[in-house]
Design a protein around this motif. Structure first.
Motif, PDB file in Angstrom:
ATOM      1  N   VAL A 136       0.791  -1.215   0.031  1.00 45.69           N
ATOM      2  CA  VAL A 136       0.027   0.106  -0.085  1.00 45.69           C
ATOM      3  C   VAL A 136       0.969   1.299   0.119  1.00 45.69           C
ATOM      4  O   VAL A 136       1.647   1.269   0.860  1.00 45.69           O
ATOM      5  N   CYS A 137       0.582   2.072  -1.091  1.00 46.61           N
ATOM      6  CA  CYS A 137       1.521   3.434  -1.188  1.00 46.61           C
ATOM      7  C   CYS A 137       0.937   4.597  -0.902  1.00 46.61           C
ATOM      8  O   CYS A 137      -0.460   4.907  -1.220  1.00 46.61           O
ATOM      9  N   PHE A 138       1.539   5.472  -0.021  1.00 43.62           N
ATOM     10  CA  PHE A 138       0.816   6.703   0.375  1.00 43.62           C
ATOM     11  C   PHE A 138       1.486   7.804  -0.268  1.00 43.62           C
ATOM     12  O   PHE A 138       2.978   7.861  -0.172  1.00 43.62           O
ATOM     13  N   PRO A 139       0.972   8.725  -0.774  1.00 42.13           N
ATOM     14  CA  PRO A 139       1.753   9.841  -1.621  1.00 42.13           C
ATOM     15  C   PRO A 139       2.384  10.972  -0.499  1.00 42.13           C
ATOM     16  O   PRO A 139       1.932  11.128   0.592  1.00 42.13           O
ATOM     17  N   HIS A 140       3.118  11.653  -1.015  1.00 43.41           N
ATOM     18  CA  HIS A 140       3.637  13.040  -0.435  1.00 43.41           C
ATOM     19  C   HIS A 140       2.608  14.245  -0.639  1.00 43.41           C
ATOM     20  O   HIS A 140       1.543  13.926  -1.108  1.00 43.41           O
ATOM     21  N   ALA A 141       2.940  15.310   0.204  1.00 40.01           N
ATOM     22  CA  ALA A 141       2.060  16.363   0.347  1.00 40.01           C
ATOM     23  C   ALA A 141       1.738  16.803  -1.053  1.00 40.01           C
ATOM     24  O   ALA A 141       2.863  17.215  -1.748  1.00 40.01           O
ATOM     25  N   GLY A 142       0.814  17.238  -1.320  1.00 40.86           N
ATOM     26  CA  GLY A 142       0.239  17.655  -2.711  1.00 40.86           C
ATOM     27  C   GLY A 142       0.427  16.564  -3.908  1.00 40.86           C
ATOM     28  O   GLY A 142      -0.248  16.728  -5.242  1.00 40.86           O
ATOM     29  N   GLY A 143       0.739  15.142  -3.506  1.00 42.55           N
ATOM     30  CA  GLY A 143       0.697  14.251  -4.388  1.00 42.55           C
ATOM     31  C   GLY A 143      -0.465  13.543  -4.660  1.00 42.55           C
ATOM     32  O   GLY A 143      -1.553  13.573  -3.909  1.00 42.55           O
ATOM     33  N   SER A 144      -0.603  12.409  -5.639  1.00 44.02           N
ATOM     34  CA  SER A 144      -1.894  11.723  -5.937  1.00 44.02           C
ATOM     35  C   SER A 144      -1.321  10.190  -6.047  1.00 44.02           C
ATOM     36  O   SER A 144      -0.302   9.896  -6.169  1.00 44.02           O
ATOM     37  N   ALA A 145      -2.367   9.398  -6.105  1.00 46.87           N
ATOM     38  CA  ALA A 145      -2.221   8.058  -6.232  1.00 46.87           C
ATOM     39  C   ALA A 145      -1.361   7.521  -7.390  1.00 46.87           C
ATOM     40  O   ALA A 145      -0.568   6.865  -7.633  1.00 46.87           O
ATOM     41  N   ASP A 156       8.267  25.000  10.965  1.00 46.51           N
ATOM     42  CA  ASP A 156       7.656  24.485   9.845  1.00 46.51           C
ATOM     43  C   ASP A 156       6.282  24.960   9.700  1.00 46.51           C
ATOM     44  O   ASP A 156       5.452  24.806  10.823  1.00 46.51           O
ATOM     45  N   ALA A 157       6.021  25.931   8.905  1.00 51.63           N
ATOM     46  CA  ALA A 157       4.605  26.690   8.856  1.00 51.63           C
ATOM     47  C   ALA A 157       4.366  27.147   7.343  1.00 51.63           C
ATOM     48  O   ALA A 157       3.653  28.220   7.264  1.00 51.63           O
ATOM     49  N   VAL A 158       4.432  26.357   6.261  1.00 51.21           N
ATOM     50  CA  VAL A 158       4.350  26.447   5.038  1.00 51.21           C
ATOM     51  C   VAL A 158       2.732  26.686   4.930  1.00 51.21           C
ATOM     52  O   VAL A 158       2.196  27.436   4.074  1.00 51.21           O
ATOM     53  N   LEU A 204       3.770  29.322  -0.721  1.00 48.48           N
ATOM     54  CA  LEU A 204       3.281  27.847  -0.865  1.00 48.48           C
ATOM     55  C   LEU A 204       3.757  27.349  -1.924  1.00 48.48           C
ATOM     56  O   LEU A 204       4.354  26.137  -2.383  1.00 48.48           O
ATOM     57  N   LEU A 205       3.481  27.918  -3.102  1.00 50.92           N
ATOM     58  CA  LEU A 205       3.684  27.545  -4.415  1.00 50.92           C
ATOM     59  C   LEU A 205       5.288  27.552  -4.758  1.00 50.92           C
ATOM     60  O   LEU A 205       5.854  26.600  -5.428  1.00 50.92           O
ATOM     61  N   THR A 206       6.023  28.447  -4.132  1.00 48.91           N
ATOM     62  CA  THR A 206       7.471  28.162  -4.309  1.00 48.91           C
ATOM     63  C   THR A 206       8.041  27.292  -3.551  1.00 48.91           C
ATOM     64  O   THR A 206       9.127  26.575  -4.128  1.00 48.91           O
ATOM     65  N   THR A 207       7.487  26.920  -2.611  1.00 54.33           N
ATOM     66  CA  THR A 207       7.834  25.553  -1.608  1.00 54.33           C
ATOM     67  C   THR A 207       7.762  24.472  -2.416  1.00 54.33           C
ATOM     68  O   THR A 207       8.482  23.439  -2.738  1.00 54.33           O
ATOM     69  N   VAL A 208       6.463  24.331  -3.164  1.00 56.31           N
ATOM     70  CA  VAL A 208       6.416  23.196  -4.022  1.00 56.31           C
ATOM     71  C   VAL A 208       7.060  23.037  -4.938  1.00 56.31           C
ATOM     72  O   VAL A 208       7.548  21.990  -5.672  1.00 56.31           O
ATOM     73  N   ARG A 209       7.350  24.236  -5.698  1.00 53.67           N
ATOM     74  CA  ARG A 209       8.041  24.072  -6.962  1.00 53.67           C
ATOM     75  C   ARG A 209       9.697  23.756  -6.531  1.00 53.67           C
ATOM     76  O   ARG A 209      10.584  22.891  -7.402  1.00 53.67           O
ATOM     77  N   SER A 210      10.085  24.048  -5.288  1.00 55.85           N
ATOM     78  CA  SER A 210      11.615  23.868  -4.976  1.00 55.85           C
ATOM     79  C   SER A 210      11.824  22.539  -4.717  1.00 55.85           C
ATOM     80  O   SER A 210      12.986  21.906  -4.862  1.00 55.85           O
ATOM     81  N   PRO A 216      16.825  18.396   2.207  1.00 55.71           N
ATOM     82  CA  PRO A 216      16.638  19.396   3.442  1.00 55.71           C
ATOM     83  C   PRO A 216      15.570  18.996   4.276  1.00 55.71           C
ATOM     84  O   PRO A 216      15.430  19.792   5.224  1.00 55.71           O
ATOM     85  N   GLU A 217      14.743  18.146   4.260  1.00 54.46           N
ATOM     86  CA  GLU A 217      13.651  17.693   5.044  1.00 54.46           C
ATOM     87  C   GLU A 217      14.078  16.589   5.979  1.00 54.46           C
ATOM     88  O   GLU A 217      13.394  16.794   6.939  1.00 54.46           O
ATOM     89  N   VAL A 218      15.255  16.226   6.044  1.00 57.54           N
ATOM     90  CA  VAL A 218      15.587  14.898   6.717  1.00 57.54           C
ATOM     91  C   VAL A 218      16.815  15.122   6.961  1.00 57.54           C
ATOM     92  O   VAL A 218      17.539  14.759   6.061  1.00 57.54           O
ATOM     93  N   THR A 219      17.574  15.036   8.265  1.00 47.21           N
ATOM     94  CA  THR A 219      18.905  14.987   8.458  1.00 47.21           C
ATOM     95  C   THR A 219      19.205  13.507   8.679  1.00 47.21           C
ATOM     96  O   THR A 219      18.303  12.644   8.971  1.00 47.21           O
ATOM     97  N   ARG A 220      20.439  12.897   8.742  1.00 44.65           N
ATOM     98  CA  ARG A 220      20.832  11.607   8.941  1.00 44.65           C
ATOM     99  C   ARG A 220      20.247  11.333  10.323  1.00 44.65           C
ATOM    100  O   ARG A 220      19.635  10.212  10.844  1.00 44.65           O
TER     101      ARG A 220
END
Length: 251
Positions: A26-35, A134-136, A144-150, A204-208
């Motif tokens: 079962v696969c779960f999409p990212h924010a803004g993503g779809s199946a 975190d407050a996008v 918000l759109l700049t974050t999505v594009r980046s 940039p969203e996840v450190t080791r």
């Protein structure tokens, strides 16, 4: 893209039915993503693995539904949808927001007597880790759109269509709200299933350290795979990611 959806309802998509497969992923999409993000993965794993992809409200054929901006509520809804599909071993794969949601669904499945065989957590820090800055989801539309594009996780043809992007803003905002306001319940039990973490070395969203912290959330074993790249490292390393999934499920 040819799609096949077999009796999955609003929440789930089954693009390449594999009725004889021993395991269901079962696969779960990212924010803004779809199946549909997982259509290539489904095609690659079938018929060895039966793949289901979750479709959140607020996008594609569910675009007229209000997004759900709370991980716990999403997890409750998805878990109920998955119960009829637990007729064979279930594994869960989630990227970014999807990893957090997959974790919460795994907790609910285990509490209800369904034992997932593995959780794959991609591009997301452990549930015990959060960032106060975190407050996008509270930002203006342009930010918000700049974050999505980046993050480069949205298809180029969508990014090039400003009108379409703006129609998707409620879904983006709802997903970011779910991701950014999530806090693990202090009384949450440890998972019993093994956890495989996949992450980009330049994400940039996840450190080791935040990736390693997933080990504290399971008694079933922990594996970490690193790949060159950023938050959507898996776009450039799809074959390697699929190989890791195959290896883990074969075990």
């Amino acid at each position: 893209m040819s799609e096949v959806t077999v009796n999955t309802g609003a929440w789930l998509r089954r693009y390449h039915p594999a009725d004889a497969a021993p395991t269901r992923l079962v696969c779960f999409p990212h924010a803004g993503g779809s199946a549909t993000y997982y259509f290539p993965l489904s095609r690659s794993l079938s018929p060895a693995v039966d793949v289901l992809a979750v479709q959140y409200p607020g996008r594609q054929d569910r675009r007229n539904e209000a997004p759900v901006g709370d991980v716990a509520e999403l997890a409750d809804l998805v878990t109920e949808e998955l119960r009829p599909w637990a007729d064979r071993p279930l594994a869960l794969f989630g990227h970014s927001l999807g990893a957090t949601l997959a974790y919460e669904v795994a907790l609910r499945l285990e509490a209800g007597g369904v034992e997932p065989v593995r959780l794959f957590a991609s591009g997301r820090r452990a549930p015990s880790c959060h960032r106060d800055q975190d407050a996008v989801h509270l930002a203006d539309d342009e930010t918000l759109l700049t974050t999505v594009r980046s993050l480069r996780g949205t298809r180029p043809e969508v990014l090039a269509d400003d009108a379409l992007l703006r129609r998707l803003l409620p879904a983006f905002r709802g997903d970011y709200q779910a991701a950014e306001t999530y806090r693990r319940s202090p009384g949450a039990p440890l998972l019993r299933c093994p956890v495989t973490v996949l992450t980009g070395t330049a994400d940039p969203e996840v450190t080791r350290a935040e990736a390693d912290a997933w080990a504290d959330h399971t008694t079933g074993g922990f594996t970490l795979h690193e790949f060159p790249g950023g938050h959507f490292y898996l776009n450039e390393h799809a074959l390697s990611v699929i190989a890791r999934i195959r290896e883990a499920l074969d075990r």
